[in-house]
Design a protein around this motif. Structure first.
Motif, PDB file in Angstrom:
ATOM      1  N   LEU A 295      -2.111  -0.161   4.116  1.00 22.39           N
ATOM      2  CA  LEU A 295      -3.328  -0.365   4.903  1.00 22.39           C
ATOM      3  C   LEU A 295      -4.560  -0.433   3.992  1.00 22.39           C
ATOM      4  O   LEU A 295      -5.430  -1.270   4.193  1.00 22.39           O
ATOM      5  CB  LEU A 295      -3.491   0.771   5.921  1.00 22.39           C
ATOM      6  N   ILE A 296      -4.596   0.457   2.992  1.00 20.31           N
ATOM      7  CA  ILE A 296      -5.757   0.461   2.102  1.00 20.31           C
ATOM      8  C   ILE A 296      -5.856  -0.851   1.341  1.00 20.31           C
ATOM      9  O   ILE A 296      -6.908  -1.484   1.283  1.00 20.31           O
ATOM     10  CB  ILE A 296      -5.658   1.643   1.117  1.00 20.31           C
ATOM     11  N   VAL A 297      -4.721  -1.264   0.773  1.00 23.29           N
ATOM     12  CA  VAL A 297      -4.748  -2.479  -0.026  1.00 23.29           C
ATOM     13  C   VAL A 297      -5.164  -3.676   0.820  1.00 23.29           C
ATOM     14  O   VAL A 297      -5.916  -4.542   0.395  1.00 23.29           O
ATOM     15  CB  VAL A 297      -3.365  -2.723  -0.668  1.00 23.29           C
ATOM     16  N   GLN A 298      -4.650  -3.705   2.074  1.00 17.93           N
ATOM     17  CA  GLN A 298      -4.926  -4.865   2.910  1.00 17.93           C
ATOM     18  C   GLN A 298      -6.343  -4.864   3.462  1.00 17.93           C
ATOM     19  O   GLN A 298      -6.967  -5.900   3.570  1.00 17.93           O
ATOM     20  CB  GLN A 298      -3.944  -4.894   4.080  1.00 17.93           C
ATOM     21  N   PHE A 299      -6.823  -3.672   3.827  1.00 14.65           N
ATOM     22  CA  PHE A 299      -8.076  -3.671   4.575  1.00 14.65           C
ATOM     23  C   PHE A 299      -9.250  -3.022   3.845  1.00 14.65           C
ATOM     24  O   PHE A 299     -10.387  -3.300   4.168  1.00 14.65           O
ATOM     25  CB  PHE A 299      -7.868  -2.998   5.935  1.00 14.65           C
ATOM     26  N   VAL A 300      -8.990  -2.128   2.906  1.00 13.56           N
ATOM     27  CA  VAL A 300     -10.092  -1.506   2.158  1.00 13.56           C
ATOM     28  C   VAL A 300      -9.808  -1.667   0.661  1.00 13.56           C
ATOM     29  O   VAL A 300      -9.613  -0.683  -0.041  1.00 13.56           O
ATOM     30  CB  VAL A 300     -10.216   0.000   2.486  1.00 13.56           C
ATOM     31  N   PRO A 301      -9.783  -2.903   0.169  1.00 16.40           N
ATOM     32  CA  PRO A 301      -9.327  -3.109  -1.200  1.00 16.40           C
ATOM     33  C   PRO A 301     -10.221  -2.427  -2.239  1.00 16.40           C
ATOM     34  O   PRO A 301      -9.783  -2.179  -3.346  1.00 16.40           O
ATOM     35  CB  PRO A 301      -9.345  -4.629  -1.366  1.00 16.40           C
ATOM     36  N   GLY A 302     -11.454  -2.132  -1.881  1.00 21.91           N
ATOM     37  CA  GLY A 302     -12.331  -1.475  -2.854  1.00 21.91           C
ATOM     38  C   GLY A 302     -12.063   0.004  -2.982  1.00 21.91           C
ATOM     39  O   GLY A 302     -12.720   0.683  -3.762  1.00 21.91           O
ATOM     40  N   GLY A 303     -11.152   0.525  -2.193  1.00 24.84           N
ATOM     41  CA  GLY A 303     -10.895   1.958  -2.209  1.00 24.84           C
ATOM     42  C   GLY A 303     -11.994   2.708  -1.481  1.00 24.84           C
ATOM     43  O   GLY A 303     -12.956   2.106  -0.985  1.00 24.84           O
ATOM     44  N   LEU A 305     -14.439   4.850  -2.451  1.00 26.32           N
ATOM     45  CA  LEU A 305     -15.803   4.752  -2.955  1.00 26.32           C
ATOM     46  C   LEU A 305     -16.323   3.323  -2.886  1.00 26.32           C
ATOM     47  O   LEU A 305     -17.496   3.106  -2.610  1.00 26.32           O
ATOM     48  CB  LEU A 305     -15.880   5.283  -4.387  1.00 26.32           C
ATOM     49  N   GLY A 306     -15.443   2.376  -3.147  1.00 27.55           N
ATOM     50  CA  GLY A 306     -15.832   0.982  -3.042  1.00 27.55           C
ATOM     51  C   GLY A 306     -16.358   0.688  -1.642  1.00 27.55           C
ATOM     52  O   GLY A 306     -17.373   0.013  -1.460  1.00 27.55           O
ATOM     53  N   TRP A 307     -15.670   1.265  -0.663  1.00 26.18           N
ATOM     54  CA  TRP A 307     -16.069   1.059   0.720  1.00 26.18           C
ATOM     55  C   TRP A 307     -17.424   1.727   0.987  1.00 26.18           C
ATOM     56  O   TRP A 307     -18.315   1.150   1.617  1.00 26.18           O
ATOM     57  CB  TRP A 307     -14.990   1.627   1.640  1.00 26.18           C
ATOM     58  N   VAL A 308     -17.565   2.948   0.471  1.00 20.87           N
ATOM     59  CA  VAL A 308     -18.827   3.671   0.664  1.00 20.87           C
ATOM     60  C   VAL A 308     -19.978   2.895   0.025  1.00 20.87           C
ATOM     61  O   VAL A 308     -21.033   2.706   0.640  1.00 20.87           O
ATOM     62  CB  VAL A 308     -18.723   5.090   0.054  1.00 20.87           C
ATOM     63  N   HIS A 309     -19.747   2.412  -1.189  1.00 22.48           N
ATOM     64  CA  HIS A 309     -20.802   1.675  -1.880  1.00 22.48           C
ATOM     65  C   HIS A 309     -21.176   0.408  -1.137  1.00 22.48           C
ATOM     66  O   HIS A 309     -22.325  -0.004  -1.130  1.00 22.48           O
ATOM     67  CB  HIS A 309     -20.354   1.300  -3.298  1.00 22.48           C
ATOM     68  N   GLN A 310     -20.178  -0.218  -0.539  1.00 18.71           N
ATOM     69  CA  GLN A 310     -20.461  -1.460   0.176  1.00 18.71           C
ATOM     70  C   GLN A 310     -21.255  -1.156   1.446  1.00 18.71           C
ATOM     71  O   GLN A 310     -22.174  -1.871   1.807  1.00 18.71           O
ATOM     72  CB  GLN A 310     -19.138  -2.146   0.519  1.00 18.71           C
ATOM     73  N   ARG A 311     -20.870  -0.067   2.095  1.00 15.40           N
ATOM     74  CA  ARG A 311     -21.500   0.311   3.354  1.00 15.40           C
ATOM     75  C   ARG A 311     -22.915   0.815   3.112  1.00 15.40           C
ATOM     76  O   ARG A 311     -23.856   0.438   3.793  1.00 15.40           O
ATOM     77  CB  ARG A 311     -20.625   1.393   3.992  1.00 15.40           C
ATOM     78  N   TRP A 312     -23.049   1.709   2.136  1.00  9.54           N
ATOM     79  CA  TRP A 312     -24.363   2.279   1.821  1.00  9.54           C
ATOM     80  C   TRP A 312     -24.666   2.003   0.346  1.00  9.54           C
ATOM     81  O   TRP A 312     -24.399   2.855  -0.518  1.00  9.54           O
ATOM     82  CB  TRP A 312     -24.362   3.788   2.058  1.00  9.54           C
ATOM     83  N   PRO A 313     -25.208   0.820   0.047  1.00  8.20           N
ATOM     84  CA  PRO A 313     -25.375   0.414  -1.355  1.00  8.20           C
ATOM     85  C   PRO A 313     -26.168   1.428  -2.180  1.00  8.20           C
ATOM     86  O   PRO A 313     -26.004   1.514  -3.390  1.00  8.20           O
ATOM     87  CB  PRO A 313     -26.143  -0.904  -1.243  1.00  8.20           C
ATOM     88  N   ARG A 314     -27.009   2.241  -1.525  1.00  6.86           N
ATOM     89  CA  ARG A 314     -27.823   3.186  -2.307  1.00  6.86           C
ATOM     90  C   ARG A 314     -26.968   4.249  -2.998  1.00  6.86           C
ATOM     91  O   ARG A 314     -27.367   4.798  -4.023  1.00  6.86           O
ATOM     92  CB  ARG A 314     -28.834   3.871  -1.404  1.00  6.86           C
TER      93      ARG A 314
END
Lengths: 320, 286, 238, 397
Positions: A295-303, A305-314
């Motif tokens: 599921l992670i590889v398919q849907f949250v490939p950034g892992g 923290l990658g997801w957090v950074h994308q969501r909240w770039p700050r």
């Protein structure tokens, strides 16, 4: 560089990590944290290869295992103290990695990944046939070996603290490399090696250097870990499965970030530990871990923290 | 001397089956640039399909081969849509992890179902004895079937429309799409084909040796070695690479302790990767 | 004007965060040769890729033979006869000429006429027939372009879209190919041509569209467009 | 609805509360529920569980006039020693295991022993025959099995009886236990002037033995001693048969002892195995079930005849129980003292632990037998062929 709050955060987290089981005297917790700390070391150093330089090292466990063997050999055969033995192991493995790196780092992408598997398997078989290291039987530590650290009970605490120290060093090294010219060069190699080379990044040298650097701390950790276990065998020292799990941890937390691999390693280890000991799941622990990874590889490939950074770039500013 | 010859013959027989196993890996790798880390698990699926068909349903052992081809194809297409489709065109690491996750799930399910105890399917085939050395019927049959299946694969890839489409997609996916080839379906099919091949090799291996849910890893590693020897995406190369590997094993055994063979194998593997990154037997693909 | 075969309205497309096309519209009538002109980076290739489905458009509409095909995948469009000969030829290099042609006729519709179409293509390009068992990777640029066009023709195109016909080819080869295109048009094939060589394109085509920076710039019958001074401006990307 | 839920939660809390736990003795161990050692480890675990059921069925262990039920806590060690230490620590600290039984196989036992020693917990080891583990200075480790150096001694003697000048091939798994076993017997054989025709170790995951078998044939070996664990041993036996290797004597470690070995059919005939225990044994137990009673109970429960791993599991519990009862306490020091002093015979045979500080806990009382698969009335049965005093049939050669 000590002005940066993030560094203090790492040090503070490490202190809590080291002292929490000490003050609660929760030994079970300590064992679980120790295993997690070892995986953090593996994942964090592997991230230098995968996340920074973009090279997938499937055989990263070979550093850990060789470090363990060298350390235990020095401790049992030459009666060294464990600390210099582990450090010597680290230095030796690091030097060896530099040598190997110059050869196999000519390969790119999947071919490199496969070569690292080959190196791991070949070295495992060599050790199996290497009698001074006990061959397939491995090296058994006599309980006397814990004497210099105040007996077996105390030795567990000491090695725990030493491993946490290595974990902290791994994170600090990750940070320092990320913010150096060397790190920038590595990121460039990860993005586009040919372009990096054209722009004057000394790619062969940098690659060999990072390969060697990513070997040092895992090898030291291997020395400490197998000293603590009291036994080292080829099958557990060079376990390919663990090696691949380390990649999973890097991905889970977010490759290329500093804290991500550590976070991924911690979560993965705790999850596996939980699934393994929870009666209703133990049958399906592998399935659950696999499905989660899928599921992670398919849907949250950034892992994570990658997801957090994308969501909240700050957050990227604070955490890097 | 005769002992060496016997070892060589044994090596060639088993090598053909290694080649078949590697064909599944190399086909998928070559067509969609995905290194299928679930390869070993699929080999194991093939083994247990034999076990179930023979032990539970009482089918003749080699009857499982066509069943496995069909079943493997279907399973492969399913796996493609579950774990691989979204990875096409993404960095290699992603597909490595995705297929590794599939591997964990398959192995995990297998472990829950069959445990990790060894299973054994007794296949009675007349064997050939020669000066004290015996070549078992199962080895000979498996090698022969491996060669036949390799031949069929060659015919499929080079002499049928769908096979040519697979090659076209492997060479240039976008151009293939513009030619009117439904490339996604072709990829799914190629994956199914690769899985079917890996599965069949597992079925044949299971006629020769006992197996456990964890047996796949050894064959996966061997398949890597074979692929590197034989070159990417080249079924004929895979067969030759497999036979080469079997020969190396066979030739080396009389001269050194058996426990040294893996060192030779993996040492050779790393050496070949560095020295011949396109494979020794690779004729295709620039 | 005769029946409109291909109609594109307000097409938008881009890569990642970068939008390249901002509303391209064009019409191609059956049996004509239309050309799409513009400077480097104006969005010609992107337009063609979005029209043929090689990439997914973000907005707008593509109507082909009366059917809205905007969201169909490329292979389905090719099967309907909306065929692209891509820039840089994109041949199957390790396959033989004949295998390349066979792949061109992959769709069910084209497959039925495979033999007959093969003969047709071989008469048009006898050079290909001579070398039909050779791998296409060994060919010269001109031969590769011939094969690419031939492969496009194998798909029984209602409209053949050619991206950068003359790119990297010697003038004498370009001249040959131009003759071929004339022949095609004469035989009733509709063509949409993207071409760097302004004079060649305007000389061959009936109607021309000029785009700049991803937007429509001007259009008109080729002879008129050739006379307009703004055309230079568009080409210099001003 | 919500109220009912709280009630349920509360009652569950009560069930796990210390008031209840006081009447139990917790014994922890890990088993290989998955991984390569699964088959042998499962048998051992079944033995332990059968013992628990027997004890609890009879009202528990009596300690100082009070009865305690046995509670087993077990985790899956995946046949790998990576997690063994974590799990044993968990057993001790979180699950409050008062006594430990070892995992299966020597490598895992050595790893677990470090933890049991660090916490001063008594651990009965079963399925951990490697003697090296007991020479590292452990004080709380007690080995139930005869040590690795003795495993093939009987087989060598029995073989010499049939063939005074054997050409022996040693073919064995490259794991600590098998290597130690073979090392010991190889030294003995060499001293006696026997011909070592081949000496090959192989990885436990090996499935194709034809290279080794061809080598044996070339070396004209007529006897094979070796093996390792179940998976590889069964494979080796089958291929020896299929390749018609002209060896007249085959003794393999561990694998042929399992009832599952009979699935190999004709391949099993004539294969012998050094065994810690066989159902034919005629021991007169000082306490605990008789051989027949144990065999019957095990067969009833698991629908398969017990082999020595199962018996070893049961005996581990039985010996521990005996020591606790004699000590009249669950204090590890007192129980360890009882174990040190113990010299008893159970259905499993004699048990006595070494008190020598250089090899504390090593088994010195127990003897092994050699069993061989033979065909009797068309059925495969395991007969004891050595020592002569205990034999139930003549050896096939």
């Amino acid at each position: 560089m000590w002005r940066r709050p993030f560094l203090w955060f790492i040090v503070a987290a490490a202190l809590v990590y080291a002292l929490y089981p000490y003050f609660t005297d929760d030994v079970g917790m300590r064992e679980s944290l120790l295993l997690a700390a070892v995986y953090i070391i593996l994942a964090s150093n592997l991230n230098l290869m995968i996340g920074y330089a973009g090279y997938v090292n499937f055989g990263n466990i070979v550093f850990f295992g060789l470090g363990g063997y060298i350390c235990l050999y020095l401790v049992t055969a030459l009666h060294w103290h464990v600390i210099p033995a582990a450090l010597t192991g680290g230095a030796a493995v690091s030097a060896l990695a530099l040598l190997f790196g110059l050869g196999i780092l000519r390969l790119r992408g999947a071919f490199f990944a496969l070569a690292t598997i080959g190196v791991n398997q070949a070295i495992q078989q060599l050790v199996v046939n290497f009698e001074p290291w006990g061959g397939a039987t491995g090296i058994y530590l006599s309980l006397d070996a814990y004497g210099p650290l105040g007996g077996p009970m105390q030795a567990l605490w000491t090695t725990y603290l030493m491993i946490v120290a290595v974990t902290t060093a791994s994170l600090l090294a990750s940070y320092a490399i990320r913010h150096s010219k060397f790190g920038l060069g590595l990121l460039a190699i990860g993005q586009n090696e040919d372009a990096a080379s054209v722009l004057g990044v000394p790619t062969p040298r940098y690659k060999a250097m990072v390969y060697s650097a990513s070997a040092f701390l895992p090898a030291v950790a291997g020395g400490l870990y197998f000293f603590k276990s009291g036994i080292i065998e080829p099958s557990s020292a060079f376990n390919l499965q663990t090696s691949i799990e380390a990649i999973v941890m890097v991905m889970l937390g977010g490759s290329g970030t500093i804290l991500g691999p550590a976070l991924g390693a911690f979560l993965y280890e705790e999850l596996r530990g939980f699934l393994l000991t929870a009666q209703s799941f133990s049958q399906f622990q592998l399935v659950i871990a696999g499905a989660l990874l899928l599921l992670i590889v398919q849907f949250v490939p950034g892992g994570l923290l990658g997801w957090v950074h994308q969501r909240w770039p700050r957050t990227r500013r604070w955490l890097e | 001397m005769i002992g060496i010859l016997a070892s060589v013959i044994d090596g060639i027989l088993i090598g053909a089956v290694y080649g078949l196993a590697a064909m599944g890996l190399t086909l998928i790798w070559g067509v969609m640039n995905v290194i299928n880390l679930a390869h070993g698990a699929i080999v194991v699926v093939g083994m247990f399909v034999l076990y179930m068909l023979v032990s539970a349903l009482g089918l003749p052992a080699y009857g499982a081969v066509p069943v496995m081809i069909v079943l493997g194809f279907v399973i492969g297409i399913g796996l493609y849509w579950i774990g691989v489709h979204r990875m096409i065109g993404r960095p290699e690491l992603m597909s490595l992890l995705s297929t590794f996750a599939l591997n964990m799930v398959l192995i995990g399910l297998g472990t829950a179902w069959w445990t990790t105890s060894p299973y054994n399917v007794q296949v009675n085939m007349p064997s050939v004895s020669w000066r004290g050395y015996t070549f078992t019927g199962t080895h000979i049959t498996a090698a022969a079937l491996a060669v036949v299946i390799a031949g069929l694969l060659y015919l499929l890839l080079y002499h049928t429309r769908i096979g040519k489409a697979v090659r076209a997609v492997a060479t240039n996916r976008e151009a293939a799409e513009l030619c009117g080839i439904p490339t996604t379906q072709v990829l799914a099919m190629a994956f199914g084909l690769g899985v079917a091949l890996a599965g069949v090799s597992g079925t044949l291996i299971a006629t020769m040796f006992p197996f456990t849910v964890l047996s796949g890893e050894a064959y996966q590693l061997k398949s890597f070695v074979v692929t590197v020897l034989g070159g990417l995406g080249n079924p004929a190369g895979a067969l030759m690479g497999g036979i080469a590997l079997g020969l190396i094993e066979g030739l080396a055994t009389p001269f050194m302790p058996v426990s040294w063979i893996p060192i030779v194998e993996f040492g050779l593997f790393v050496f070949c990767l560095i020295a011949f990154p396109r494979g020794i037997f690779s004729f295709t693909k620039a | 004007m005769s029946e409109i075969l291909l109609q594109v309205e307000g097409l938008e497309a881009g890569y990642g965060d970068v939008q390249v096309l901002w509303g391209i519209s064009l019409k191609v009538a059956r049996g004509t040769m239309t050309t799409l002109l513009g400077a480097n980076g104006a969005g010609k290739t992107t337009s063609l890729r979005a029209i043929t489905g090689a990439m997914c458009p973000r907005g707008g509409k593509v109507v082909f033979a009366g059917e809205d095909v905007t969201w169909l995948p490329a292979h389905a469009k090719a099967a309907r006869g909306l065929v692209l000969v891509p820039e840089g030829r994109q041949l199957f290099n390790n396959m033989s000429v004949e295998e390349n042609l066979e792949m061109g006729a992959y769709s069910r519709r084209a497959r039925q006429h495979f033999r007959q179409q093969l003969d047709h293509v071989y008469t048009m390009f006898p050079r290909l027939k001579e070398r039909r068992n050779q791998k296409s990777g060994t060919f010269s640029g001109g031969e590769q372009q011939m094969l690419a066009i031939a492969r496009g023709l194998m798909a029984m195109p209602e409209i053949l879209i050619i991206d950068e016909l003359s790119l990297g080819l010697a003038p004498v080869v370009v001249q040959q190919l131009a003759e071929t295109l004339k022949g095609l048009k004469a035989s009733g094939v509709t063509v949409l041509l993207v071409e760097q060589n302004l004079h060649l394109a305007l000389a061959l085509s009936d109607y021309a569209y000029v785009i700049a920076e991803g937007r429509p710039f001007l259009e008109g019958p080729s002879a008129e467009v050739a006379a307009k001074p703004e055309i230079r401006q568009a080409y210099l990307g001003l | 609805m919500r109220k009912a839920f709280y009630l349920l939660a509360a009652s569950m809390l009560f069930a796990a509360s210390p008031a209840f736990a006081q009447d139990t003795i917790t014994i922890g161990f890990t088993a290989s529920q998955t991984g390569a050692l699964n088959n042998d480890s499962t048998a051992q675990m079944r033995g332990i569980e059968l013992w628990r059921d027997d004890v609890n069925g009879k009202g528990g262990i009596k300690v100082g006039g009070k009865s305690y039920n046995i509670k087993l806590v077990t985790y899956d060690d995946e046949s790998q020693n990576t997690r063994v230490q974590q799990l044993y620590t968990r057993l001790i600290t979180q699950d409050k295991a008062q006594f430990l039984i070892s995992p299966y196989s020597s490598g895992l036992v050595a790893t677990a022993a470090i933890i049991s020693e660090q916490y001063g917990k008594v651990m009965i080891t079963t399925g951990g025959a490697l003697e090296k583990t007991y020479k590292l200075g452990n004080k709380n480790l007690f080995q139930l099995y005869t040590g690795s150096s003795q495993y093939l001694t009987g087989a060598l003697q029995a073989l010499k009886e049939k063939n005074p000048k054997p050409h022996i091939a040693f073919v064995y798994e490259d794991d600590p236990f098998s290597k130690a076993v073979v090392q010991a017997v190889r030294d003995t054989a060499k001293k006696r002037g026997d011909v070592v025709a081949a000496d090959e170790s192989y990885a436990g995951s090996t499935t194709d033995f034809s290279p080794v078998i061809n080598k044996m044939i070339s070396a004209k070996a007529d006897a094979l001693l070796g093996g390792g664990h179940y998976a590889d041993g069964a494979t080796l036996a089958r291929q020896l048969h299929e390749q018609k290797a002209a060896v007249k004597w085959v003794t393999l470690l561990v694998a042929p002892d399992s009832q599952k070995f009979a699935e190999l059919g004709d391949s099993a005939i004539g294969i012998s195995v050094p065994s810690q225990w066989e159902p034919q044994a005629a021991f007169k137990p000082d306490f605990g079930p008789t051989v027949a009673a144990f065999t019957q109970a095990f067969t009833d429960k698991y629908k398969i005849a017990p082999a020595y791993h199962a018996a070893g599991g049961y005996a581990a519990g039985l010996i521990l129980q005996h020591a606790i009862e004699k000590a009249g306490s669950t204090d590890p020091v007192q129980v360890a003292a009882q174990l040190n002093a113990m010299d008893v015979t159970t259905f499993f045979g004699r048990t006595k632990f070494s008190n020598d500080s250089k090899e504390h806990g090593l088994q010195v009382g127990h003897d092994m037998v050699l069993a061989q698969w033979q065909k009797k009335d068309g059925k495969l049965v395991k007969e004891v062929i050595w020592p002569k005093a205990a034999k139930t049939a003549d050896a096939l050669y």
